[in-house]
Design a protein around this motif. Structure first.
Motif, short mmCIF file in Angstrom:
data_model
loop_
_atom_site.label_atom_id
_atom_site.label_comp_id
_atom_site.label_asym_id
_atom_site.label_seq_id
_atom_site.Cartn_x
_atom_site.Cartn_y
_atom_site.Cartn_z
N ILE A 6 0.85 -1.12 -0.01
CA ILE A 6 0.01 0.26 0.06
C ILE A 6 1.00 1.18 -0.16
N PHE A 7 0.46 2.25 -0.69
CA PHE A 7 1.29 3.40 -1.03
C PHE A 7 0.48 4.67 -0.77
N LEU A 8 0.64 5.42 0.26
CA LEU A 8 -0.36 6.35 0.73
C LEU A 8 0.39 7.70 0.50
N ASP A 9 -0.05 8.33 -0.68
CA ASP A 9 0.54 9.59 -1.00
C ASP A 9 -0.25 10.50 -2.07
N ASP A 10 -0.82 11.71 -2.01
CA ASP A 10 -1.57 12.48 -2.78
C ASP A 10 -1.02 12.72 -4.20
N GLU A 11 0.45 12.62 -4.40
CA GLU A 11 0.66 12.95 -5.86
C GLU A 11 1.92 12.19 -6.49
N ARG A 12 2.65 11.57 -5.66
CA ARG A 12 3.76 10.76 -6.11
C ARG A 12 3.20 9.14 -6.30
N ILE A 28 -2.42 2.11 -4.78
CA ILE A 28 -2.06 3.63 -4.37
C ILE A 28 -3.24 4.14 -4.05
N VAL A 29 -3.17 4.66 -2.76
CA VAL A 29 -4.25 5.37 -2.12
C VAL A 29 -3.96 6.68 -1.92
N ARG A 30 -4.78 7.80 -2.25
CA ARG A 30 -4.41 9.14 -2.36
C ARG A 30 -5.14 10.03 -1.03
N SER A 31 -5.58 9.39 -0.18
CA SER A 31 -6.26 10.18 1.00
C SER A 31 -6.38 9.20 2.21
N VAL A 32 -6.45 9.76 3.21
CA VAL A 32 -6.63 9.04 4.61
C VAL A 32 -7.85 8.29 4.53
N GLU A 33 -9.01 8.69 3.93
CA GLU A 33 -10.30 8.06 3.75
C GLU A 33 -9.96 6.87 2.93
N GLU A 34 -9.49 6.97 1.84
CA GLU A 34 -9.16 5.83 1.06
C GLU A 34 -8.27 4.88 1.62
N ASP A 59 -7.85 20.74 0.48
CA ASP A 59 -9.18 20.66 -0.34
C ASP A 59 -9.31 21.86 -1.27
N SER A 60 -10.44 21.84 -1.92
CA SER A 60 -10.72 23.31 -2.81
C SER A 60 -10.66 24.58 -2.27
N SER A 61 -10.83 24.73 -0.84
CA SER A 61 -10.86 25.83 -0.24
C SER A 61 -9.58 26.20 0.46
N GLY A 62 -8.48 25.05 0.10
CA GLY A 62 -7.16 25.33 0.67
C GLY A 62 -7.06 24.80 2.20
N ASN A 63 -7.85 24.14 2.76
CA ASN A 63 -7.72 23.47 3.95
C ASN A 63 -7.09 22.34 4.02
#
Length: 135
Positions: A6-12, A28-34, A59-63
């Protein structure tokens, strides 16, 4: 069933971090929820390796989104997932979060191994007492 990595990373991708790694050999998972969803569908025996990034974007609001250390805290504190036979690595460039996260994993693994050692000793004593009772 073949064990998964399992590889947790948002872009790599794994191949960017691990020399010779083939991305197709990893989930490959991109988020904690995934990550949580995947872990909830598996047993410890299904997993060979987990690699964690920490900073998982915004997120889309920058949070800021939940981080890799949040996934590790959930895995250890909430799920109490047995990582005894799972190789783990924190590949985050954020060295402070990486040290903290690797420390959580190392301490959890030590705790699990201590429990295992204690259980083994308890079983050995039980067998020895049974043997003495039979003689």
């Amino acid at each position: 069933m073949k064990k998964i990595k399992i590889f947790l990373d948002d872009e790599r991708f794994p191949g960017w971090i691990y020399r010779g790694a083939k991305n197709r050999d990893w989930k490959i998972v991109r988020s904690v929820e995934e990550f949580k969803s995947l872990i909830n569908s598996l047993t410890p025996q299904d997993i060979e390796f987990i690699s964690f990034d920490n900073d998982l974007g915004a997120d889309s609001s920058g949070n800021p989104l939940p981080e890799g250390k949040d996934a590790i805290k959930w895995l250890v504190d909430d799920k109490q997932f047995d990582i005894t036979n799972i190789e783990t690595h924190v590949h985050s460039a954020n060295w402070q979060a990486a040290d903290f996260s690797q420390g959580l994993l190392n301490n959890w693994r030590r705790f699990l191994n201590a429990q295992t050692d204690e259980d083994i000793i308890r079983e050995m004593v039980r067998k020895e007492l049974e043997r003495k009772d039979l003689s």
